[in-house]
Design a protein around this motif. Structure first.
Motif, PDB file in Angstrom:
ATOM      1  N   GLN A 159      72.424  40.187  21.505  1.00  0.00           N
ATOM      2  CA  GLN A 159      73.124  41.395  21.954  1.00  0.00           C
ATOM      3  C   GLN A 159      72.134  42.445  22.426  1.00  0.00           C
ATOM      4  O   GLN A 159      72.358  43.100  23.444  1.00  0.00           O
ATOM      5  N   LEU A 160      71.030  42.610  21.708  1.00  0.00           N
ATOM      6  CA  LEU A 160      70.024  43.585  22.118  1.00  0.00           C
ATOM      7  C   LEU A 160      69.406  43.211  23.456  1.00  0.00           C
ATOM      8  O   LEU A 160      69.127  44.077  24.293  1.00  0.00           O
ATOM      9  N   LEU A 211      71.206  37.406  12.541  1.00  0.00           N
ATOM     10  CA  LEU A 211      70.115  38.016  13.286  1.00  0.00           C
ATOM     11  C   LEU A 211      70.022  37.455  14.697  1.00  0.00           C
ATOM     12  O   LEU A 211      69.646  38.170  15.632  1.00  0.00           O
ATOM     13  N   LYS A 269      72.529  39.329  16.741  1.00  0.00           N
ATOM     14  CA  LYS A 269      72.043  40.692  16.996  1.00  0.00           C
ATOM     15  C   LYS A 269      70.961  40.695  18.076  1.00  0.00           C
ATOM     16  O   LYS A 269      70.968  41.555  18.956  1.00  0.00           O
ATOM     17  N   LYS A 307      79.189  40.288   8.561  1.00  0.00           N
ATOM     18  CA  LYS A 307      77.879  40.614   9.117  1.00  0.00           C
ATOM     19  C   LYS A 307      77.460  39.559  10.128  1.00  0.00           C
ATOM     20  O   LYS A 307      77.474  38.367   9.836  1.00  0.00           O
TER      21      LYS A 307
END
Length: 103
Positions: A61-62, A55, A58, A52
């Motif tokens: 990446q967003l 955060l 993530k 995983k």
């Protein structure tokens, strides 16, 4: 070398951390009871936990995946939001009338 030091070398047992010893003990117990599916589930959970992304990764990446908005588009969007939030009643009244509550 003396005879005593050779015996000590032969009896040497490498230190294994408590976490690994407990995992090995649990694995042996599960193998003895024949419940290998639970063992496989544990291994899959540990692999998923390691796989995983955090955060922070993530979020970055967003941010990279978002379409780029030009400066003029951003200004137009802000103006649209301002117009939507203003009410016609308050814009037509003076600050003095709004403060005194005159209707």
């Amino acid at each position: 070398m003396s005879v005593k030091s050779m015996e000590e070398e032969d009896n040497y047992v490498q230190y294994v951390p408590v976490v690994k010893r407990r995992a090995l003990a649990a694995q042996m117990i599960l193998q003895r009871t024949g419940d290998s599916s639970a063992l496989e589930d544990e291994l899959e959970k540990s692999k998923l936990a390691e796989a995983k992304p955090s955060l922070l990764v993530k979020a970055s990446q967003l941010k990279r995946d978002q379409p780029e908005i030009s400066q003029t588009e951003q200004i137009v969007q802000q103006e649209k939001e301002m117009i939507e939030h203003l009410s016609d009643k308050k814009t037509l009244m003076s600050v003095r009338e709004l403060a005194k509550g005159i209707t």
